[in-house]
Design a protein around this motif. Sequence first.
Motif, PDB file in Angstrom:
ATOM      1  N   GLY A 187       0.792  -1.223   0.000  1.00 16.73           N
ATOM      2  CA  GLY A 187       0.000   0.000   0.000  1.00 16.73           C
ATOM      3  C   GLY A 187       0.818   1.264   0.000  1.00 16.73           C
ATOM      4  O   GLY A 187       0.259   2.367   0.026  1.00 16.73           O
ATOM      5  N   HIS A 188       2.145   1.132   0.005  1.00 13.39           N
ATOM      6  CA  HIS A 188       3.016   2.310  -0.062  1.00 13.39           C
ATOM      7  C   HIS A 188       2.740   3.071  -1.365  1.00 13.39           C
ATOM      8  O   HIS A 188       2.454   2.456  -2.406  1.00 13.39           O
ATOM      9  N   PRO A 189       2.815   4.398  -1.362  1.00 16.94           N
ATOM     10  CA  PRO A 189       2.534   5.182  -2.581  1.00 16.94           C
ATOM     11  C   PRO A 189       3.390   4.800  -3.791  1.00 16.94           C
ATOM     12  O   PRO A 189       2.981   5.041  -4.931  1.00 16.94           O
ATOM     13  N   GLU A 203      14.305  11.398  -2.025  1.00 16.94           N
ATOM     14  CA  GLU A 203      13.437  12.276  -1.252  1.00 16.94           C
ATOM     15  C   GLU A 203      12.615  11.513  -0.220  1.00 16.94           C
ATOM     16  O   GLU A 203      11.943  12.126   0.614  1.00 16.94           O
ATOM     17  N   GLN A 204      12.666  10.181  -0.257  1.00 17.26           N
ATOM     18  CA  GLN A 204      11.889   9.366   0.675  1.00 17.26           C
ATOM     19  C   GLN A 204      12.580   9.272   2.038  1.00 17.26           C
ATOM     20  O   GLN A 204      13.757   9.619   2.193  1.00 17.26           O
ATOM     21  N   SER A 205      11.825   8.795   3.020  1.00 17.83           N
ATOM     22  CA  SER A 205      12.402   8.518   4.342  1.00 17.83           C
ATOM     23  C   SER A 205      13.005   7.119   4.312  1.00 17.83           C
ATOM     24  O   SER A 205      12.314   6.150   3.957  1.00 17.83           O
ATOM     25  N   TRP A 206      14.276   7.018   4.706  1.00 13.27           N
ATOM     26  CA  TRP A 206      15.015   5.750   4.595  1.00 13.27           C
ATOM     27  C   TRP A 206      15.359   5.190   5.971  1.00 13.27           C
ATOM     28  O   TRP A 206      15.608   5.938   6.919  1.00 13.27           O
ATOM     29  N   ILE A 207      15.401   3.869   6.037  1.00 20.12           N
ATOM     30  CA  ILE A 207      16.007   3.168   7.173  1.00 20.12           C
ATOM     31  C   ILE A 207      17.377   2.708   6.690  1.00 20.12           C
ATOM     32  O   ILE A 207      17.478   2.024   5.664  1.00 20.12           O
ATOM     33  N   VAL A 208      18.428   3.096   7.396  1.00 22.53           N
ATOM     34  CA  VAL A 208      19.789   2.825   6.936  1.00 22.53           C
ATOM     35  C   VAL A 208      20.620   2.200   8.053  1.00 22.53           C
ATOM     36  O   VAL A 208      20.333   2.397   9.239  1.00 22.53           O
ATOM     37  N   PRO A 209      21.660   1.456   7.690  1.00 22.23           N
ATOM     38  CA  PRO A 209      22.575   0.934   8.707  1.00 22.23           C
ATOM     39  C   PRO A 209      23.478   2.053   9.216  1.00 22.23           C
ATOM     40  O   PRO A 209      23.539   3.130   8.619  1.00 22.23           O
ATOM     41  N   PRO A 210      24.206   1.822  10.310  1.00 23.82           N
ATOM     42  CA  PRO A 210      25.058   2.868  10.890  1.00 23.82           C
ATOM     43  C   PRO A 210      26.164   3.319   9.945  1.00 23.82           C
ATOM     44  O   PRO A 210      26.602   2.564   9.070  1.00 23.82           O
ATOM     45  N   THR A 211      26.608   4.537  10.135  1.00 25.99           N
ATOM     46  CA  THR A 211      27.748   5.058   9.381  1.00 25.99           C
ATOM     47  C   THR A 211      28.972   4.170   9.601  1.00 25.99           C
ATOM     48  O   THR A 211      29.261   3.759  10.716  1.00 25.99           O
ATOM     49  N   ASP A 251       5.710   5.086   5.847  1.00 25.72           N
ATOM     50  CA  ASP A 251       6.042   5.048   4.423  1.00 25.72           C
ATOM     51  C   ASP A 251       7.554   5.055   4.198  1.00 25.72           C
ATOM     52  O   ASP A 251       8.038   5.467   3.131  1.00 25.72           O
ATOM     53  N   MET A 252       8.298   4.600   5.185  1.00 23.03           N
ATOM     54  CA  MET A 252       9.746   4.524   5.038  1.00 23.03           C
ATOM     55  C   MET A 252      10.100   3.382   4.106  1.00 23.03           C
ATOM     56  O   MET A 252       9.297   2.468   3.857  1.00 23.03           O
ATOM     57  N   VAL A 271       6.525  -5.338   0.410  1.00 23.30           N
ATOM     58  CA  VAL A 271       6.651  -5.494  -1.044  1.00 23.30           C
ATOM     59  C   VAL A 271       8.039  -5.044  -1.464  1.00 23.30           C
ATOM     60  O   VAL A 271       8.582  -4.062  -0.928  1.00 23.30           O
ATOM     61  N   ALA A 272       8.632  -5.748  -2.433  1.00 21.85           N
ATOM     62  CA  ALA A 272       9.897  -5.324  -3.035  1.00 21.85           C
ATOM     63  C   ALA A 272       9.592  -4.479  -4.265  1.00 21.85           C
ATOM     64  O   ALA A 272       8.886  -4.924  -5.176  1.00 21.85           O
ATOM     65  N   LEU A 273      10.089  -3.257  -4.292  1.00 24.04           N
ATOM     66  CA  LEU A 273       9.827  -2.364  -5.422  1.00 24.04           C
ATOM     67  C   LEU A 273      10.632  -2.809  -6.648  1.00 24.04           C
ATOM     68  O   LEU A 273      11.756  -3.309  -6.518  1.00 24.04           O
TER      69      LEU A 273
END
Length: 322
Positions: A187-189, A203-211, A251-252, A271-273
Amino acid sequence: MSSTLSDRFVRSHLKMRHLILLVELGRHASIANAAAAARLTQPSASRLISDLEHVLGIQLFERMARGVVPTWAGKMLIRRAGVALAEMDAAHCEISTLLSGIGGRVAIGSVLTPATNILMQAIKLFKARSQKASLVVDFSTSKSMVERLLDGQLDLVLGRILDTAVVPLLNFEPISDEVHHLIVRAGHPLVGRDDLQLAELVEQSWIVPPTGSILRDRLTALFLSAGLAPPAETVETLAVPLVVALLTDTDMLVALPKELVQAQLAAGELVALPFDLKLRMDAYGIITRRGHVLSPGAEILADALREAAMAELDASRKRQAA
């Protein structure tokens, strides 16, 4: 130092009190404090350091007004001394546990992806073959795990070797690489779009691993190579349950191997985009210290990891052929 001189140094000059003092000097920037921790007098500690410097022909510590600072040679000896003492401590633990009828203790560090299947299957095999053994599993970045392996805190690591300087100190058995996909909630846009562009994704909000992690570095390089600044709105975490919760309720988006969230993908929750990041990670594998003899329990776990990796490879080939 030739092998003959090295052998003479170890057998004739190096004593256990040297090792203990070196380790304590690594913990305390003071000869007085290190001597106290090693149960030596300060003059005795100073003589031991001088003896080592005389035999090796190199300065090991710089004497400062408020203590001592190890030179590059001193740092090397401190690290090696720590490993030597850790080895003797491990030997004592193995003897004690075997005498008491317990199967010993094995410590493994792993990056996240192998834990979803290969490590889980290996643990099942390990427990079936060594039921009385105690297994400690830790998760972090490859760099952190390899450092702990070299310090003797871990028996083996399932991860990557990222620092070429430590390659001569390690054995590496490659297992596989990882393909990363963009994962979002159902259901993500962005779901259903086949015209996605990197400029829109940034421009999206991301979940990322540590620097400092290899994935974070490659994500950053991906955006920079396209002339884009990395995502500004991010949450840093390695905790998969938190990643899943954030993906489900917001919506991350995140770049992950599908294996980490296979259950949620199968259930239709995630879902995998259809966007190829072209992110391919270096192969991960079984890492051990070169010249180190694994304990019986650690050897059983290493064999279990090899079997689990082979089974996973066979299963992957069958899925691709189906």
